[in-house]
Each structure stands twice: as structure tokens, then as C-alpha cells.
Motif scaffolding. Structure first.
Motif, mmCIF file in Angstrom:
data_model
loop_
_atom_site.group_PDB
_atom_site.id
_atom_site.type_symbol
_atom_site.label_atom_id
_atom_site.label_comp_id
_atom_site.label_asym_id
_atom_site.label_seq_id
_atom_site.Cartn_x
_atom_site.Cartn_y
_atom_site.Cartn_z
ATOM 1 N N GLN A 95 -1.736 11.980 11.796
ATOM 2 C CA GLN A 95 -1.402 10.929 10.837
ATOM 3 C C GLN A 95 0.098 10.640 10.926
ATOM 4 N N PRO A 96 0.541 9.403 10.711
ATOM 5 C CA PRO A 96 -0.281 8.222 10.516
ATOM 6 C C PRO A 96 -0.825 7.693 11.828
ATOM 7 N N SER A 97 -1.800 6.799 11.743
ATOM 8 C CA SER A 97 -2.390 6.232 12.948
ATOM 9 C C SER A 97 -2.781 4.794 12.677
ATOM 10 N N GLY A 98 -3.075 4.039 13.758
ATOM 11 C CA GLY A 98 -3.490 2.658 13.611
ATOM 12 C C GLY A 98 -2.332 1.725 13.323
ATOM 13 N N THR A 99 -2.671 0.466 13.055
ATOM 14 C CA THR A 99 -1.650 -0.557 12.823
ATOM 15 C C THR A 99 -1.337 -0.735 11.349
ATOM 16 N N GLY A 100 -2.176 -0.220 10.465
ATOM 17 C CA GLY A 100 -1.963 -0.388 9.036
ATOM 18 C C GLY A 100 -2.541 -1.666 8.484
ATOM 19 N N ILE A 101 -3.341 -2.390 9.290
ATOM 20 C CA ILE A 101 -3.870 -3.677 8.829
ATOM 21 C C ILE A 101 -4.709 -3.511 7.569
ATOM 22 N N GLU A 102 -5.446 -2.376 7.464
ATOM 23 C CA GLU A 102 -6.300 -2.200 6.294
ATOM 24 C C GLU A 102 -5.469 -2.053 5.021
ATOM 25 N N ARG A 103 -4.292 -1.446 5.118
ATOM 26 C CA ARG A 103 -3.423 -1.318 3.945
ATOM 27 C C ARG A 103 -2.887 -2.677 3.513
ATOM 28 N N LEU A 104 -2.642 -3.545 4.472
ATOM 29 C CA LEU A 104 -2.166 -4.888 4.133
ATOM 30 C C LEU A 104 -3.263 -5.695 3.441
ATOM 31 N N VAL A 105 -4.498 -5.512 3.878
ATOM 32 C CA VAL A 105 -5.609 -6.180 3.196
ATOM 33 C C VAL A 105 -5.718 -5.677 1.763
ATOM 34 N N LEU A 106 -5.629 -4.370 1.577
ATOM 35 C CA LEU A 106 -5.687 -3.816 0.221
ATOM 36 C C LEU A 106 -4.523 -4.321 -0.630
ATOM 37 N N ALA A 107 -3.356 -4.499 0.001
ATOM 38 C CA ALA A 107 -2.207 -5.027 -0.739
ATOM 39 C C ALA A 107 -2.480 -6.452 -1.205
ATOM 40 N N ALA A 108 -3.071 -7.282 -0.328
ATOM 41 C CA ALA A 108 -3.382 -8.656 -0.709
ATOM 42 C C ALA A 108 -4.410 -8.685 -1.835
ATOM 43 N N ASP A 129 -4.126 -10.201 -5.831
ATOM 44 C CA ASP A 129 -5.120 -11.032 -6.508
ATOM 45 C C ASP A 129 -5.537 -10.413 -7.843
ATOM 46 N N ARG A 130 -5.457 -9.077 -7.935
ATOM 47 C CA ARG A 130 -5.822 -8.404 -9.183
ATOM 48 C C ARG A 130 -4.607 -8.158 -10.074
ATOM 49 N N ASN A 131 -3.464 -8.671 -9.647
ATOM 50 C CA ASN A 131 -2.210 -8.537 -10.391
ATOM 51 C C ASN A 131 -1.745 -7.084 -10.494
ATOM 52 N N GLU A 132 -2.071 -6.271 -9.485
ATOM 53 C CA GLU A 132 -1.584 -4.894 -9.401
ATOM 54 C C GLU A 132 -0.400 -4.895 -8.433
ATOM 55 N N LEU A 133 0.735 -5.414 -8.900
ATOM 56 C CA LEU A 133 1.841 -5.708 -7.994
ATOM 57 C C LEU A 133 2.544 -4.443 -7.491
ATOM 58 N N GLY A 134 2.625 -3.430 -8.328
ATOM 59 C CA GLY A 134 3.235 -2.176 -7.880
ATOM 60 C C GLY A 134 2.431 -1.534 -6.771
ATOM 61 N N ARG A 135 1.122 -1.520 -6.945
ATOM 62 C CA ARG A 135 0.251 -0.962 -5.896
ATOM 63 C C ARG A 135 0.358 -1.774 -4.616
ATOM 64 N N ALA A 136 0.440 -3.083 -4.751
ATOM 65 C CA ALA A 136 0.563 -3.938 -3.568
ATOM 66 C C ALA A 136 1.830 -3.592 -2.794
ATOM 67 N N GLN A 137 2.934 -3.409 -3.503
ATOM 68 C CA GLN A 137 4.196 -3.071 -2.826
ATOM 69 C C GLN A 137 4.098 -1.723 -2.120
ATOM 70 N N SER A 138 3.469 -0.739 -2.778
ATOM 71 C CA SER A 138 3.325 0.590 -2.162
ATOM 72 C C SER A 138 2.516 0.502 -0.872
ATOM 73 N N LEU A 139 1.456 -0.278 -0.886
ATOM 74 C CA LEU A 139 0.615 -0.412 0.307
ATOM 75 C C LEU A 139 1.351 -1.117 1.429
ATOM 76 N N ALA A 198 2.650 -10.778 6.540
ATOM 77 C CA ALA A 198 3.203 -12.006 5.978
ATOM 78 C C ALA A 198 2.354 -12.503 4.814
ATOM 79 N N LEU A 199 1.031 -12.433 4.985
ATOM 80 C CA LEU A 199 0.114 -12.887 3.939
ATOM 81 C C LEU A 199 0.310 -12.076 2.656
ATOM 82 N N ALA A 200 0.279 -10.731 2.787
ATOM 83 C CA ALA A 200 0.387 -9.881 1.604
ATOM 84 C C ALA A 200 1.761 -9.992 0.960
#
Length: 903
Positions: A589-602, A606-616, A637-639
């Protein structure tokens, strides 16, 4: 006196052996223990069983601490012990038994006068053996006889005679053999009868705790990791540890010495060369020197290196004799690490230039047997890079540079390959190394050279062409070149039938990687359904750990497609599943590109969990520090842009909206994001005309961007244009709730502006129904002031209560009449992906009580590592990253009613 024998009843000072020489009294003396000797209670407790079994064997290599261990045990006994150190001269039975009887006499437990001492050094009569056994029968306590260095007795008849006496003495004799090899006794019978106590090399090895204590006796105090490393290098060998400690005492930096000492230039080398190597016949010495270049070996491989046919017998004898040849099972052996180091140095001195030839021969043998990793290591050691690179390519193993399993190992190995290695295979390997590290310029140059070489390649280059196709797909993905990726996939399809089926089965990572790169490039090009087809196939590839990284990346990309289509719940599920893939197989660990974390951030935005989005986003940035991947960059860029817009940081949103990569072609959805964000910024700053102009020609007509454009056009005062955009959406597009909720709110706002309150209320209710399950709060926050009265209206409020606006207060505590409802404070967390186990509930309770990981482990009687494993699973299931978030989320979801509140 019997013929051929003489009685033992002669004064001790006048006794002589069968040759007429005085008995050597030093051979009856128990060895003294040095001041730095470390008593080891676990072993002396084990030796205590020797008083209850007729036979005990302490069997270990030279310097394993056998003799001093038995001597230390004897010192704890309150009974006489007979000690005899055997010497090589005692291959003669008469000589051995004369010393055996004299040892009994010297220890104060003599046999009776009727027992005759052999007078002939070469033989002993059966009568004498029977007399000895008969005299021992019924003795209480039974004499305890220790025969040290019993391995010097190679005459089978002596072992047979000793076993005869032991058997017929009944319970009247306790025999302890201290030996380097297995004595020629019927040990299986003693084991089956429970009549054997045995301590072997593995048990004699020092534990890290014992090694630390031994070093302290020498005045040395080392950290635990340094002691562990020393024990691993010496395999806990007693003599090696003691010799190292003695040498370290003389060093100005003992810790550095013990970490880096050169075994071949130390007293350890002197010991092993004298006690082990030089005791072997010359042919066996040559065999040991040759196998020193190998990490492990079997008889066939050794025969190949030594041009012999009897390696199996020799290796078995060396192992049986504890000559620092360790058995690994299934016919494989290895040398003790220190012995191997010393032998390799000795080989270079004795036979200069032979080492490279041995490595080359071993590499070829291992390659023929399909043992690729070891073949590569020996090929590299021989500096034969044509062979080494060719073996990797021919085996279809080029994809291992990208799987996370052996990538570091391969990078390190081929970093030693110089420019003199030319041809398609070396160039393919260089390209793979560079592309795996996102060095596009160098990687593509090497790939071009490999392609040119393959064009003129004779024979059957199918494996090389398939390897080239994979690397071409990697390059296409990293440069955002869809046409190039499709061409690479076509080439792979053409050459795949020419590859042996067993090779394709052996490397499932190759098609998985190809499909992942193809799907990623298609996604970059905006071909969502084509991308989904390739990525779904990649995500379903078999192969376990071999394909875990491409499966993780494919699921992350599929999650992004779901998000772009307006399905945040599906996106979250796939993204979380992707994040757990590497955990399942314990990849670095870590591994991969992190794309899944960016999706979770986006999704979190949408759920207005802005602190969690920044952490991801921060986690994804750490993961992708050196990755130049267009889709990952566009996902970030999207997130990030959505997060900055949610925070009201319009300038930062514009800066974040542009992917930080240079590509061959532009991505329509990435460009659509840039335009929507730029339009939102212009609108916020009062430039409505510029904002509207940016949205007239969207590069991507996906429903998500069309709805965003409609929302902004409405905000700019272009109501009809906004509704026309929504009406232009094809019915078959079937976007997800994140799109339909925003579309309903645009229509509701338009209705409200026209005074159609009933339609507006109906559309707001429709939007709430669509958003509630997904907990989409951001669309209602972004809607602005106009929506607040509708959320407060009696028919609509229950749909928003508890997750979007505060739940209605009891009548006695209700606020002032006419107070304006607001969007709720900290929103509840996402749903749990999977139910918590009973043990995870226990760990969660420990977290809520502010217990440390160590305290939770102690409280639950678990190891710290086990608790950490439960924590990982807990965080994944609750979709959080921190302890406090886990506790808060569990309370909000009422998963564990016993979790106490803070304070």
C-alpha cells in the motif's frame, strides 16, 4: 582374568587403554561454561525428559551450542553423570567400550568386577556386552551417560553394540548422544514407543529474545529490529552469534558492525571453513563451492552445475550431517546464509571467472524448468541481459511491471541493464520500466525502437508482439490516444492465437491490463458504453493477486462512469469495492491510481460532506504523485472543482477544473466540466452573457452536463433556453438520480418564477423523492433561496425532514411561528456497505471509549495486527477514514446502540 579381556578392578591410577596407554582423563570432564554463556531454560526444561526416556539425542550443526547446553543441564542435576567425549580413534569397538567403562568408573558409578574390559582395541566379545547390560539392569537411579561428539563414531557396529546394551539394560541406563548427525540407531522404534527425547538444530537456534540477552552478556545493547536482522542472517546459530558479538566488542560502532559485517572476513569464516568445508572430501568441497551461487538447489540442478550424477546422495548426507545444508522440502535445499557468503568468496579466490558461468548455467536450467524469477536473477548475475530480457518477454511476463506484485523487484533487477544490451526484448523491457513510472518520453522512444526491431525479427516473435501491444496500450492511455489504443487491441487479438495456451493461462494479468488501458482510453474519449464493456470484462478477469490492480482500476473507472451518468450510489458501491481489492490480497500500500477515491470525493460533495471530500482528494493525490494518467487527472479536476464551487471559491474552482495533463486528443466530458465551471464563475461574477455563451456549444451532450448547463442558463435569466435544453434530452438516455434531481429542480425553479406554485411544489417533492435515497443534499443547497419556502411547506417537509432539514420539533419546543427552515447541519453518513461483524462491533465500542489500538487488543485478547485488520474492514464498511468518523457514523446510523456518546 578372562582370555582376551582383563578386569576393571585395577587401581585407577594404574589403568591403561587396550593399547597400553593411560586413559585421557580430560575426556571424562564435563566442559566448563564461559562467563558469557547464556542459560536457555526452554531447552534445559526439554532436556529434563531425558531422565524418563532411555535415549536422548541432541543433534545439531557445528557450533549450535549442543555441548554447552547439555553441560548446563547437567549442572542442575543432583546425581552423578557419566561424561565421555568421543574421539575418532574409537572406530575400534574395543577402544570405545574400554573408554565407556572407564567413564562410568570415573563418574563414581562403576560396574561390578565381573564385567571384563576389552583387551583387544579392534573387537569386543558379545559376552562383555551382555555382562555390561546385565550389570546395569535394575540400577536405581539409572546411570546417566552423555556421549559427546558421537558423530565421530562412524562404525555401524559400535552403534549396533550400544543399542544392544541400551535395549537389554532395560530401565538401568539413560543414554544422551550429542552429535552433528543422526546416529545409526533404530530411532523410529524409539519415537514410536515414546522412548526418545530429541532436540534438533531448529530448536537449538537462538530466538531474537535469547540473542538480545546473549549480546547483553557481551556488553552490547541493540534495538529489536537490529537483533531480528542479525538472527535472520545467522539463522540463530549459536557460534555465529557469539563470534559476531566478540568481534563487535572490538568495533568502535558495534551496531553498525553487526548490521554490515562481512562474513567472509571474520572469525565466522575461519570457523566454518575449518569445521565444515575442510572436513568434506575434495569433490564435496567443489560441489559446495559451486552451489554457493544459488539461493536454493535440487539434485538435478546441482548435477548440471557440477557435471556429476550423485548430487542427490551427497546433499542428503550433508543435510543429515548438519553441514549447514538446509532441507526445504520436495527435494530442494539451501545453504545457511553465512556459509553461502563465505563459500562464494572462497569460490572467487579458488576459481576466478567461474561464478558467471555457474549463474548462466543455472539461469538456463531454471528457464527450461519454468522457474522464471530465479532464472532472471541468475541471468542478471551473469550479466547476460539478452537472455534475461528475452526470458521475461518470451514468458509473457512484461505485464508484471504494472501489477504491483513484482514490479519493484523487476525494476531493481533491470536497472543494472546497460546500453550494450540491444534488440527488441531489451527495448521492450526498458519501455515497460519507463512507462510504469510514467516517463512517457523515454518509454515511447524505447517502444519505437522495439517496434522497429520486431519488424525485422526472424522466427516466431508472437510473445514479443503481444508484449508490444500491451505497452502500446499503456502509452495510448497515458497520452490520451484512443485510435492508438484500439490499434494496440487489434494487434493483440491478431497475435494471441499464436501464443501457447499454457502461457496465456499463466499470465492472466496481460489481457486484464490490456482491457483496462483500452477501457480507460475509451472513457477519456467519452465513449462510455464501449468503455464500460472493456472495463467490465477486465473487472471480471480471474487471476487473484495477479490481476488485482487492473481489476481495482477497472472498478474505479466503472464507478466514474456511473457517477458521470448520475448514479452516485452505484458509483460509491463500485469505488468502495475497488478500494478493498488490494486489501484482500495484501498488496503493498498504497497502490493504483486513486481514481476510486476521487469518485468517492465527488459523491461526498453531492452529499455536502465537504471535509470528507477534501480528505479523499488528499489521499488520491498521495497515491498518484508520479502518475500521469488523463482519466485520473480529469477525475481529480471533477472532484476538486465541484468541492471549490461548493465552498464558494470560484477562482480556485476554475484552476482546479483543467486536468493537469497533456494529451493527444481532448476529452469531451473533461472539456464539458471546464465549460460548466467557467460558466458558473462568470455567472457568479455577473457576466451572464459570457456564461451563457460558454454553454451554447457543449463538447459533450451527456445528460449531466446538459442539466448543469440548463441550471446555469436559468440562473442567467434564460428560462426558455434552459427548458429547451432539458426538453432536448433523449428519453432513452435514462440518467441517474443525480441528473434527474437537478433537472426537476431546474423545472421547479422555472415554474416558481412564472408563479406556478403548485407545479413547483410537485417538482420539488419529486426531486426530494429522488434525492432522499442517495442523500443528495448539494442540489438543494445550490438551488438558492427560492427553494426554502417549498421545503418548509407542509406537504413537502416530511420528505426532507431528518436528512436535508431538521426534523420537526415537538409542539412544546417548536420554534417561533413563521421561522424559516434551513438545510440541516452535519448530515447523516452514507449507508453501510456491509453489515458489521460481532468482533467489529467490539472494536467499534473500544474506539468510542477512546482506547488505543493496543488497549483494544488487550481488552479483546487479540493481537494488535488483528485489531488493525478489523479497523480496516470497519472503515471500509462505514465508508470513513478516521476513528472519530467511524464512531460518529455508527451513532448516526444506530448500528451499535451501546456505543457511548462523547463527553
Amino acid at each position: 582374568m578372562a582370555t582376551g579381556d582383563r578386569t576393571i578392578g585395577v587401581p585407577a591410577e594404574g589403568r591403561v587403554d587396550p593399547f597400553g596407554d593411560p586413559f585421557l582423563r580430560t575426556r571424562f570432564a564435563v566442559p566448563s561454561r564461559p562467563a558469557t554463556f547464556l542459560p536457555r531454560r526452554r531447552l534445559t526444561r526439554h532436556l529434563g525428559q531425558a531422565l524418563r526416556t532411555p535415549l536422548t539425542m541432541v543433534n545439531g550443526s557445528a557450533g549450535a551450542g549442543k555441548t554447552l547446553l547439555v553441560a548446563d543441564w547437567i549442572a542442575t542435576l543432583d546425581r552423578p553423570v557419566t561424561w565421555l567425549t568421543v574421539e575418532a580413534e574409537e572406530q575400534r569397538p574395543g577402544m570405545f567400550w574400554a573408554y565407556f567403562l572407564q567413564a562410568l568408573d570415573a563418574s563414581g558409578t562403576p560396574l561390578s568386577d565381573r564385567v571384563h574390559v576389552p583387551a583387544d582395541p579392534s573387537r569386543v566379545s558379545r559376552k562383555v556386552l551382555s555382562e555390561i547390560a546385565e550389570d546395569l539392569v535394575g540400577r536405581d537411579p539409572a546411570p546417566l551417560v552423555v556421549l559427546d561428539e558421537f558423530d565421530r563414531v562412524s562404525a555401524s557396529r559400535i552403534a549396533e553394540q550400544l543399542e544392544f546394551v541400551l535395549q537389554h539394560a532395560g530401565s538401568g541406563l539413560r543414554l544422551v548422544l550429542v552429535t552433528r548427525n543422526e546416529p545409526m540407531f533404530s530411532l523410529h522404534r524409539y519415537r514410536a514407543a515414546g522412548a526418545l527425547t530429541e532436540i534438533r538444530d531448529a530448536e537449538l537456534a537462538f530466538t531474537p529474545e535469547e540473542a538480545a540477552a546473549l549480546l547483553e552478556l557481551h556488553g552490547l545493547s541493540l534495538p529489536g529490529d537490529a537483533v531480528q536482522a542479525l538472527v535472520e542472517r545467522t539463522r540463530g546459530w549459536a557460534a555465529g552469534l557469539r563470534l559476531c558479538a566478540l568481534a563487535a566488542q572490538e568495533s568502535p560502532d558495534p551496531q553498525a558492525y553487526l548490521k554490515e559485517f562481512e562474513a567472509d572476513r571474520s572469525t565466522v569464516a575461519d570457523f566454518l571453513l575449518a569445521e565444515v568445508l575442510r572436513r568434506q572430501p575434495r569433490e564435496t568441497q567443489d560441489l559446495l563451492l559451486r552451489v554457493s551461487v544459488l539461493d536454493r538447489f535440487c539434485p538435478d540442478l546441482v548435477n548440471g552445475l557440477t557435471h556429476r550424477t550423485d548430487a542427490g546422495r551427497i546433499l542428503a548426507e550433508l543435510h543429515r550431517d548438519n553441514a549447514f545444508v538446509e532441507q526445504l522440502g520436495q527435494g530442494w535445499y539451501r545453504l545457511h546464509p553465512l556459509f553461502g557468503e563465505i563459500l562464494q568468496t572462497h569460490l572467487r579466490v579458488r576459481s576466478p571467472g567461474l561464478e558467471a558461468d555457474l549463474h548462466r548455467s543455472a539461469a538456463q536450467w531454471l528457464r527450461r524448468r519454468g522457474t522464471l524469477p530465479e532464472a532472471l536473477a541468475h541471468g542478471a548475475a551473469a550479466d547476460d541481459w539478452d537472455f534475461t530480457a528475452g526470458a521475461l518477454v518470451d514468458d509473457l511476463a512484461i505485464g508484471q511491471f504494472f501489477t504491483g506484485l513484482r514490479s519493484d523487484e523487476l525494476n531493481e533487477l533491470f536497472s543494472r541493464m546497460g546500453p550494450e544490451a540491444v534488440g527488441p526484448a531489451p527495448e521492450l523491457v526498458r519501455a515497460a520500466r519507463d512507462l510504469a513510472q510514467s516517463d512517457l518520453d523515454r518509454g515511447m522512444a524505447h517502444l519505437h525502437h522495439a517496434e522497429a526491431g520486431l519488424a525485422g525479427e526472424a522466427g516466431d516473435p508472437a510473445a514479443a508482439q503481444l508484449s508490444w501491444a500491451l505497452l502500446e496500450a499503456v502509452a495510448a492511455r497515458l497520452t490520451g490516444s484512443p485510435a492508438r489504443a484500439e490499434q494496440a487491441a487489434e494487434t493483440a487479438d491478431e497475435v494471441r492465437p499464436e501464443i501457447p495456451a499454457h502461457l496465456l493461462d499463466k499470465h492472466p494479468e496481460l489481457p486484464a491490463l490490456l482491457l483496462t488501458h483500452l477501457g480507460s482510453t475509451r472513457l477519456w474519449a467519452g465513449r462510455y458504453e464501449d468503455a464500460r464493456a472493456a472495463l467490465t470484462e477486465a473487472a471480471e478477469c480471474p487471476g487473484g493477486a495477479q490481476t488485482v490492480l487492473p481489476r481495482e482500476e477497472s472498478m474505479g473507472h466503472l464507478a466514474l462512469i456511473d457517477y458521470l451518468n448520475g448514479w452516485p450510489g452505484r458509483a460509491e458501491h463500485k469505488a468502495l469495492a475497488a478500494m478493498t481489492e488490494t486489501e484482500r490480497f495484501s498488496l503493498p500500500q498504497p497502490s493504483g491510481t486513486g481514481i476510486e477515491r476521487l469518485v468517492l470525493a465527488a459523491v461526498a460533495v453531492d452529499r455536502n460532506e465537504l471535509g470528507r471530500a477534501q480528505s479523499l482528494i488528499d489521499e488520491a493525490d498521495e497515491l498518484a504523485l508520479e502518475i500521469q494518467d488523463p482519466v485520473q487527472a480529469a477525475g481529480r479536476a471533477l472532484a476538486a472543482a465541484r468541492l471549490q464551487l461548493a465552498r464558494g471559491n470560484t477562482r480556485a474552482a476554475v484552476e482546479s477544473a483543467t486536468p493537469a495533463v497533456s494529451t493527444a486528443v481532448a476529452s469531451p466530458w473533461a472539456e464539458g466540466l471546464e465549460r460548466v465551471v467557467a460558466s458558473a464563475v462568470h455567472l457568479a461574477e455577473g457576466r451572464t452573457g459570457t456564461a451563457a455563451e460558454l454553454l451554447r456549444q457543449l463538447p459533450d451532450d451527456r445528460p449531466a452536463w446538459v442539466v448543469e448547463a440548463a441550471r446555469l442558463r436559468l440562473a442567467a435569466g434564460e428560462t426558455d433556453a434552459a427548458l429547451d435544453l432539458l426538453d432536448s434530452l433523449p428519453a432513452e438516455s435514462r440518467p441517474g438520480p443525480a441528473v434527474t434531481v437537478r433537472a426537476a429542480l431546474v423545472r421547479a425553479q422555472a415554474a416558481a418564477q412564472r408563479g406556478d406554485t403548485e407545479t413547483a411544489r410537485r417538482l420539488v417533492a419529486q426531486a426530494l423523492l429522488g434525492a432522499r435515497r442517495e442523500r443528495l443534499r448539494r442540489p438543494f443547497i445550490d438551488a438558492g433561496r427560492w427553494i426554502r419556502p417549498y421545503l418548509a411547506a407542509a406537504p413537502v417537509r416530511p420528505l426532507a425532514a431528518g436528512w436535508l432539514v431538521p426534523a420537526a420539533a415537538p409542539p412544546s419546543t417548536a420554534g417561533p411561528a413563521g421561522s424559516r427552515p434551513a438545510v440541516a447541519g452535519p448530515p447523516p453518513a452514507p449507508v453501510v456497505v456491509q453489515e458489521l461483524s460481532e468482533r467489529e462491533h467490539d472494536v467499534l465500542r473500544g474506539l468510542a471509549q477512546m482506547m488505543s489500538t493496543q488497549e483494544i487488543a488487550a481488552d479483546l485478547y487479540l493481537s494488535v495486527n488483528t485489531v488493525k485488520t478489523h479497523l480496516k474492514s470497519l472503515y471500509r464498511k462505514l465508508a470513513v477514514n478516521r476513528r472519530s468518523e467511524a464512531v460518529r457514523r455508527a451513532r448516526d446510523l444506530r448500528l451499535c446502540e451501546q456505543v457511548p456518546r462523547d463527553g
